[in-house]
Design an enzyme around this catalytic site. Structure first.
Site, short mmCIF file in Angstrom:
data_model
loop_
_atom_site.label_atom_id
_atom_site.label_comp_id
_atom_site.label_asym_id
_atom_site.label_seq_id
_atom_site.Cartn_x
_atom_site.Cartn_y
_atom_site.Cartn_z
N TYR A 101 2.41 2.24 15.32
CA TYR A 101 3.03 2.47 14.00
C TYR A 101 4.47 2.95 14.02
CZ TYR A 101 2.91 7.61 13.65
OH TYR A 101 3.15 8.95 13.81
N ARG A 132 1.29 13.64 13.67
CA ARG A 132 2.54 14.38 13.92
C ARG A 132 2.30 15.87 13.71
NH1 ARG A 132 3.27 9.93 10.92
NH2 ARG A 132 2.84 11.14 9.04
N GLU A 188 -10.50 3.59 4.16
CA GLU A 188 -9.63 4.42 3.31
C GLU A 188 -10.00 4.19 1.85
OE1 GLU A 188 -5.66 5.29 5.94
OE2 GLU A 188 -5.55 3.61 4.53
N TYR A 217 1.08 5.72 -0.56
CA TYR A 217 0.67 6.86 0.26
C TYR A 217 0.66 8.09 -0.65
CZ TYR A 217 1.08 9.40 4.82
OH TYR A 217 0.89 10.16 5.95
N THR A 232 -4.68 6.47 0.33
CA THR A 232 -5.97 7.16 0.42
C THR A 232 -5.98 8.39 -0.46
OG1 THR A 232 -5.98 6.42 2.70
CG2 THR A 232 -7.65 8.03 2.07
N GLU A 289 -10.06 12.03 8.69
CA GLU A 289 -9.93 13.35 8.07
C GLU A 289 -11.26 14.10 8.09
OE1 GLU A 289 -7.56 13.18 4.18
OE2 GLU A 289 -8.10 11.10 4.59
N LYS A 294 -4.05 -2.44 10.13
CA LYS A 294 -4.49 -2.43 8.74
C LYS A 294 -4.47 -3.80 8.09
CE LYS A 294 -3.10 2.34 7.76
NZ LYS A 294 -4.15 2.89 6.89
N HIS A 345 -4.33 13.59 1.73
CA HIS A 345 -4.47 12.64 2.84
C HIS A 345 -3.20 12.65 3.69
CE1 HIS A 345 -5.31 8.94 5.06
NE2 HIS A 345 -4.13 8.49 4.68
N GLN A 390 -3.48 1.87 15.35
CA GLN A 390 -2.44 2.43 14.49
C GLN A 390 -1.57 3.45 15.22
OE1 GLN A 390 -4.03 4.24 10.93
NE2 GLN A 390 -2.03 4.95 10.20
N THR A 434 -8.95 -6.18 4.05
CA THR A 434 -8.90 -5.14 3.01
C THR A 434 -9.92 -5.56 1.96
OG1 THR A 434 -6.54 -4.82 3.44
CG2 THR A 434 -7.39 -3.97 1.35
N ARG A 470 -7.71 3.23 13.83
CA ARG A 470 -6.83 4.38 14.12
C ARG A 470 -6.24 4.34 15.52
NH1 ARG A 470 -5.70 5.58 9.05
NH2 ARG A 470 -7.56 6.13 7.86
N ASP A 481 0.84 -1.20 0.00
CA ASP A 481 0.00 0.00 0.00
C ASP A 481 0.88 1.25 0.00
OD1 ASP A 481 -2.40 1.38 -0.01
OD2 ASP A 481 -2.53 1.46 2.16
N GLU A 516 -9.23 4.07 -1.82
CA GLU A 516 -8.01 3.91 -2.63
C GLU A 516 -8.33 3.22 -3.95
OE1 GLU A 516 -4.65 2.21 -0.66
OE2 GLU A 516 -5.27 2.87 1.34
N ASP A 535 -8.81 0.16 2.43
CA ASP A 535 -7.81 -0.26 3.42
C ASP A 535 -8.36 0.08 4.81
OD1 ASP A 535 -5.44 -0.97 4.69
OD2 ASP A 535 -4.42 0.92 4.22
O1 LIG Z 1 0.95 9.16 8.16
C1 LIG Z 1 0.85 8.11 8.80
O2 LIG Z 1 1.54 7.83 9.75
C2 LIG Z 1 -0.18 7.11 8.42
C3 LIG Z 1 -0.82 7.11 7.27
C4 LIG Z 1 -1.90 6.15 6.95
O3 LIG Z 1 -2.65 5.59 7.72
C5 LIG Z 1 -2.15 5.97 5.53
C6 LIG Z 1 -1.86 4.69 4.84
O4 LIG Z 1 -2.33 3.55 5.02
C7 LIG Z 1 -1.42 5.01 3.46
C8 LIG Z 1 -2.54 5.68 2.74
O5 LIG Z 1 -3.64 5.09 2.69
O6 LIG Z 1 -2.36 6.78 2.18
CA CA Z 2 -4.00 2.91 3.13
MG MG Z 3 -5.71 -3.34 4.88
#
Ligand SMILES: O=C(O)/C=C/C(=O)CC(=O)CC(=O)O
Ligand code: CA
Ligand code: MG
Length: 436
Positions: free
Chosen positions: A252, A151, A207, A137, A368, A382, A261, A142, A248, A265, A245, A135, A209, A241
């Site tokens: 993460y 962050r 998500e 980004y 996303t 979001e 995640k 997004h 996550q 899916t 959260r 996956d 996508e 996806d």
């Molecule tokens: O920025 C992050 O730490 C996390 C981002 C995501 O959850 C997004 C991810 O799965 C990728 C995406 O769908 O854009």
């Molecule tokens: Ca994703």
């Molecule tokens: Mg998934």
């Protein structure tokens, strides 16, 4: 692009299949490929045409397919992997033949008609055995939106505009549209909590996508040049996806998403071919002033000229309250693939650039795809600003995150003046309660 619009794209093309010309997703200009079980039968290849599915092995048996198209269908068993592996030639030959055979005025109509199944009576499977799933980004809005939440001081990390960022996902838990989505349990820690807890996720999200199906692929150690990348893309689908959260945000760092995640899916089961999407290709939107130029291994003139897509994306939410009140699904977002910072070819070339082998039937998620506006967000985190501003639904319900019984439906459509509109079909899933 390496090929051009042809007669199969003509807006004036009509099919003899009842209802196909008015179908929002599957008119004769689309012809997506899938694996179906008609009336509980064994899985086999099919092509969607309106509300019907044409049985491809049965069509092969009529000898109406020409050499290369016949070879494409002959290759297929209970998955499309062998057809994806053949690349563009046989896939295009099949499209040309199907377009001719399903066209109004076709003399063989009486032979082909009995080979159609009502789609409603068919079971749709995953179209390919997915060996690996990655996956990306590439939705920059997004990345900025979610980055701000995870962050606040550093939303878009400095690598974003140089590297198509991704993480290795989990292939075993990919399911076709309609499969239930069980709420995952996992480890969480509230932002100010000093204890850690294991239990059902309270911040379950989706998500929006696209999925990119890999065609022939590359041998281990042999990268795919950016100029060759399109030849390794066999088609596209929708991809949800699903993301927990709360799990996550705790798990993460530093290695990226893991259990948050990989619980399921969902994808739309039809492979929409690069040929069908040709009318909806656009130049890569210019990078904002000051953004770095991608490195040479990610730069290709043809890709810049026509490697992006103009596809409308919709997200709908149907809650138990809306369902009981007989109200329509709530439209949460309208977005567009124009918001992809990197193209599918760049994703693929980057993935293989270190020598990683991609195989037929591997699946790449774009990440996303959100637009810049609040009503163009591809995830709830979001759209509700992390749950602070819930969605208000016509049923009187509010949603911060998904509740049991909620259904999420993703759609994608190509719409362009002078061309027939096509769609990807359904990508839906209903949340069911956590186990145990
Ligand atoms: O920025 C992050 O730490 C996390 C981002 C995501 O959850 C997004 C991810 O799965 C990728 C995406 O769908 O854009
Ligand atoms: Ca994703
Ligand atoms: Mg998934």
């Amino acid at each position: 692009m390496t090929h051009d619009l042809d007669h199969t794209h003509d807006a004036g093309l009509r099919s003899w299949v009842p209802g196909a010309d008015d179908h929002p997703d599957f008119p004769i200009q689309n012809l997506p490929l899938g694996i179906v079980s008609p009336d509980g039968g064994v899985p086999r290849a099919g092509v969607a045409i309106g509300r019907h599915i044409l049985d491809l092995p049965a069509l092969l048996a009529t000898n109406l397919l020409s050499g290369e198209a016949a070879a494409a269908v002959e290759a297929v068993g209970e998955t499309l992997n062998p057809l994806l592996a053949l690349g563009a030639g046989p896939r295009r030959a099949l499209r040309r033949d199907l377009s001719a055979l399903l066209r109004e005025g076709q003399a063989e109509r009486r032979t082909i008609e009995p080979l159609l199944h009502e789609a409603a009576a068919c079971r749709l499977h995953l179209p390919a055995a997915i060996g690996d799933y990655t996956d990306f980004y590439v939705g920059i809005h997004h990345a900025e939106n979610i980055g701000r939440q995870f962050r606040p001081d550093n939303p878009l990390l400095p690598n974003y505009k140089h590297v198509p960022i991704g993480y290795h996902g989990r292939a075993s838990s990919i399911r076709p549209s309609g499969a239930p989505v069980r709420r995952p349990s996992g480890q969480t820690k509230g932002p100010d909590a000093d204890t850690i807890h294991f239990g059902p996720s309270q911040r379950l999200d989706y998500e929006l996508e696209l999925g990119v199906w890999v065609g022939p692929g590359n041998a281990l150690g042999e990268p795919i040049a950016i100029g060759e990348a399109e030849a390794h893309i066999a088609g596209y689908c929708l991809l949800n996806d699903w993301s927990a959260r709360d799990i996550q945000s705790w798990e993460y760092q530093p290695l990226g998403p893991f259990l948050s995640k990989n619980f399921v899916t969902t994808i739309s089961p039809w492979i929409v071919t690069p040929e069908a999407l040709l009318p909806f290709r656009i130049p890569q939107p210019p990078r904002p002033q000051g953004d770095p130029k991608p490195l040479a291994y990610l730069t290709d003139e043809a890709d810049q000229r026509g490697g992006a897509f103009d596809l409308r994306l919709d997200v709908f939410l149907l809650t138990p309250g809306l369902r009981e009140a007989g109200l329509p699904p709530h439209r949460v977002a309208v977005s567009n693939t124009r918001s992809m910072y990197w193209t599918a070819a760049q994703m693929l070339a980057h993935h293989a650039s270190g020598g990683c082998n991609l195989r037929p039937g591997d699946l790449l998620g774009t990440g996303t795809i959100s637009g810049p506006e609040r009503d163009a967000c591809g995830s709830l985190i979001e759209a509700t600003l992390g749950g602070r501003e819930p969605l208000q639904l016509a049923s009187g319900e509010e949603r911060r995150f998904l509740e049991d019984g909620d259904e999420v439906l993703l759609q994608a459509h190509g719409v362009r003046e002078g061309f027939a509109s096509i769609g990807f079909g359904e990508c839906r899933g209903v949340i069911v309660g956590a186990s145990g």
